[in-house]
Design a protein around this motif. Structure first.
Motif, short mmCIF file in Angstrom:
data_model
loop_
_atom_site.label_atom_id
_atom_site.label_comp_id
_atom_site.label_asym_id
_atom_site.label_seq_id
_atom_site.Cartn_x
_atom_site.Cartn_y
_atom_site.Cartn_z
N GLY A 48 0.70 -1.36 -0.04
CA GLY A 48 0.23 0.06 -0.06
C GLY A 48 1.05 1.22 -0.07
O GLY A 48 2.16 1.15 0.11
N PRO A 49 0.45 2.38 -0.29
CA PRO A 49 1.29 3.73 -0.32
C PRO A 49 1.66 4.10 1.21
O PRO A 49 2.66 4.75 1.25
CB PRO A 49 0.28 4.69 -0.93
N PRO A 51 2.63 2.16 3.84
CA PRO A 51 3.91 1.45 4.13
C PRO A 51 5.08 1.74 3.23
O PRO A 51 6.19 1.83 3.89
CB PRO A 51 3.82 0.00 3.89
N LEU A 52 4.84 1.95 1.96
CA LEU A 52 5.88 2.47 1.05
C LEU A 52 6.48 3.83 1.55
O LEU A 52 7.93 4.20 1.58
CB LEU A 52 5.70 2.53 -0.31
N ALA A 53 5.61 4.76 1.97
CA ALA A 53 6.15 6.03 2.14
C ALA A 53 7.00 6.07 3.44
O ALA A 53 7.92 6.74 3.69
CB ALA A 53 4.78 6.98 2.53
N LEU A 54 6.58 5.05 4.47
CA LEU A 54 7.12 4.89 5.59
C LEU A 54 8.44 4.51 5.51
O LEU A 54 9.39 4.78 6.25
CB LEU A 54 6.24 4.16 6.67
N ILE A 55 8.63 3.18 4.67
CA ILE A 55 9.84 2.95 4.45
C ILE A 55 11.04 3.90 3.98
O ILE A 55 12.11 4.06 4.13
CB ILE A 55 9.84 1.77 3.51
N MET A 56 10.41 4.75 2.83
CA MET A 56 11.27 5.80 2.18
C MET A 56 11.81 6.95 3.17
O MET A 56 12.74 7.29 3.13
CB MET A 56 10.38 6.43 1.05
N VAL A 57 10.81 7.33 4.11
CA VAL A 57 11.39 8.06 5.22
C VAL A 57 12.39 7.49 6.05
O VAL A 57 13.22 8.54 6.38
CB VAL A 57 9.89 8.50 6.06
#
Length: 75
Positions: A48-49, A51-57
């Motif tokens: 989902g968007p 989890p991906l945003a959290l990983i990138m942060v």
């Protein structure tokens, strides 16, 4: 020490002539077939968007920290 080929006359459960009495060994397979309970619905395949945003942060914060450490060592 286990003897690889025991004497059939002294092996418990063996009838005269080498046969095995009924109930002495478990059945080769169950008498029923098919699944015993319904399978769960198929799970989603993608990320989902959020989890991906959290990983990138997290990756960005680690990279900033490593760069800051390198700058502190050089200076």
């Amino acid at each position: 020490m286990t003897i690889p080929d025991p004497d059939p006359r002294r092996t418990p459960g063996i009838e005269p002539g080498g046969g095995v009495s009924p109930g002495e060994t478990p059945p080769a397979e169950g008498g029923t077939h098919g699944i015993s309970h319904p399978e769960p619905p198929e799970l989603r395949k993608g990320w989902g968007p959020m989890p991906l945003a959290l990983i990138m942060v997290v990756v960005a914060l680690v990279a900033i920290g490593l760069i800051a450490m390198a700058v502190a060592l050089i200076a």
